[in-house]
Design a protein around this motif. Structure first.
Motif, PDB file in Angstrom:
ATOM      1  N   ASP A 368      22.586  45.098  26.988  1.00 21.60           N
ATOM      2  CA  ASP A 368      23.773  44.786  26.183  1.00 21.60           C
ATOM      3  C   ASP A 368      23.390  44.229  24.818  1.00 21.60           C
ATOM      4  O   ASP A 368      24.031  44.540  23.803  1.00 21.60           O
ATOM      5  CB  ASP A 368      24.658  43.784  26.929  1.00 21.60           C
ATOM      6  N   ARG A 369      22.344  43.418  24.767  1.00 22.90           N
ATOM      7  CA  ARG A 369      21.909  42.878  23.483  1.00 22.90           C
ATOM      8  C   ARG A 369      21.320  43.986  22.597  1.00 22.90           C
ATOM      9  O   ARG A 369      21.460  43.938  21.370  1.00 22.90           O
ATOM     10  CB  ARG A 369      20.886  41.777  23.706  1.00 22.90           C
ATOM     11  N   SER A 372      24.096  45.822  20.789  1.00 18.08           N
ATOM     12  CA  SER A 372      24.584  45.112  19.601  1.00 18.08           C
ATOM     13  C   SER A 372      23.563  45.118  18.477  1.00 18.08           C
ATOM     14  O   SER A 372      23.903  45.276  17.300  1.00 18.08           O
ATOM     15  CB  SER A 372      24.934  43.665  19.973  1.00 18.08           C
TER      16      SER A 372
END
Length: 384
Positions: A368-369, A372
């Motif tokens: 998820d990081r 981003s």
């Protein structure tokens, strides 16, 4: 990108004797040049070469180009030492390591690696032989063994020098190849990789590469190492060195297999690879005495390096993301708390109740990081 290709030489006994005499002569010459450089403060290549060129040819039986390579090896060694001193890798000015490093000339082992350029070494790829300069004259038809992929890489991309190395009684040539970087594709998603000690790598897909066998192998090696250290003889010292090399090669092989499989999955599915940035973890973590050996032998950095260069070679996007709280954060609601991870293996969010294997949850957070972070990496530069 730079890629190192190692091939095994298969010399006859006469050829092996000539190679050994050449390696020893080149390193004796390098030791002499190093002493002159230390005494007279000559650390630049031109000045040192003017000072020792005639002596190296007369004393050690080297021709012109091997003399140049020996001088270059000495200059590079002193440049590396200066860089380590500036970076503080040898301690402070008053430390014992620092004073020992600057208080004596750099020495070279009798069988240290010796670089050869294209004037001293030529490759015949079809015949799988090399022609190499020795103190006994030009030696032709020295056979070597390697895979067909290595032959193709050498023939198409070899650049610069090749190093002659003797290791464990066997001869090797190590060549540097300059491969063009493939274009990195736009990933459809990411594979988050969580690295650990019990589980060497766990992906966000749920694939788990356990470190149980490697840990068991390391414990067995530690017991054998303690038995040999208790004897304190010369033969046990040699055996300890061989065991250390064998253990290091085993861990490297495990990391190669893991990284190769992860990169192949990412390439097949059009995804990128994201890992945690774990730099400086040994300085940040304080452990009990019985845990220090386990942390020190944890090969997480090498695994990250293998993933990075294999991904780059395959054109797979690769990112390092912040590792803070990846094992304590809930990927569904974002709640971060130490109590979310009640033990090493299990994760359960105290707010929304999401539960699962802790390493898989950490891999999902890494993924998820990366999603981003990739937006900022590929964003166009703002106009002035």
């Amino acid at each position: 990108m730079k890629l190192v290709v190692q091939v095994k030489l298969l010399p006859t006994p006469e050829q092996a004797s000539a190679l050994e005499a050449t390696l020893r002569a080149c390193n004796r010459a390098a030791n002499y040049a190093s002493q002159v450089a230390f005494v007279k403060g000559l650390k630049d290549r031109n000045g040192l070469q003017k000072e020792v060129y005639a002596d190296l040819k007369a004393r050690f039986g080297l021709s012109a180009q091997p003399v140049v390579r020996a001088v270059k090896k000495v200059v590079d060694a002193y440049a590396t030492l200066s860089a380590n001193l500036r970076a503080g890798n040898l301690g402070s000015l008053m430390s014992k390591r620092y004073r020992a490093a600057v208080g004596a000339p750099i020495g070279f082992r009798p069988e240290a690696a010796q670089p050869f350029d294209d004037r001293c070494l030529s490759w015949q790829y079809d015949a799988r032989t090399v022609s190499i300069w020795t103190v006994a004259g030009r030696m032709r038809g020295v056979r070597f063994a390697c895979s067909s992929d290595q032959i193709k890489t050498l023939a198409a991309h070899r650049k610069g020098e090749s190093d002659l190395v003797r290791r464990g009684g066997k001869w090797f040539l190590i060549a540097t190849c300059d491969l063009p970087d493939p274009k990195v594709y736009e990933p459809v998603d990411w594979i988050g990789v969580d690295r650990g000690i019990v589980n060497l790598a766990t992906t966000s897909d749920g694939t788990n590469y356990q470190g149980r066998r490697l840990s068991r192998y390391r414990r067995w090696q530690a017991r054998k190492r303690a038995e040999l250290q208790a004897r304190r003889t010369r033969s046990t010292t040699r055996r300890l060195a061989r065991r250390a090399h064998k253990e290091r090669r085993h861990a490297t092989c495990v990391n190669h297999r893991i990284s190769k499989e992860i990169v192949s999955v990412a390439q097949r599915t059009g995804r990128g690879i994201a890992v945690e940035a774990l730099g400086g973890i040994r300085e940040r973590v304080r452990l009990r005495r019985d845990q220090r050996g386990t942390l020190s032998s944890w090969p997480f950095h090498q695994l990250g390096q293998h993933l990075a260069y294999k991904a780059r070679r395959a054109g797979v996007p690769f990112l390092e993301v912040d590792a803070a709280y990846t094992s304590q954060r809930c990927p569904r609601c974002g709640h971060t708390e130490r109590a979310n991870r009640s033990d090493r293996d299990h994760f359960r969010c105290r707010r929304c109740g999401l539960a699962g294997p802790a390493d898989v949850v950490a891999g999902v957070n890494v993924r998820d990081r990366a999603r981003s972070a990739w937006v900022f990496v590929t964003a166009p530069a703002p106009s002035p």
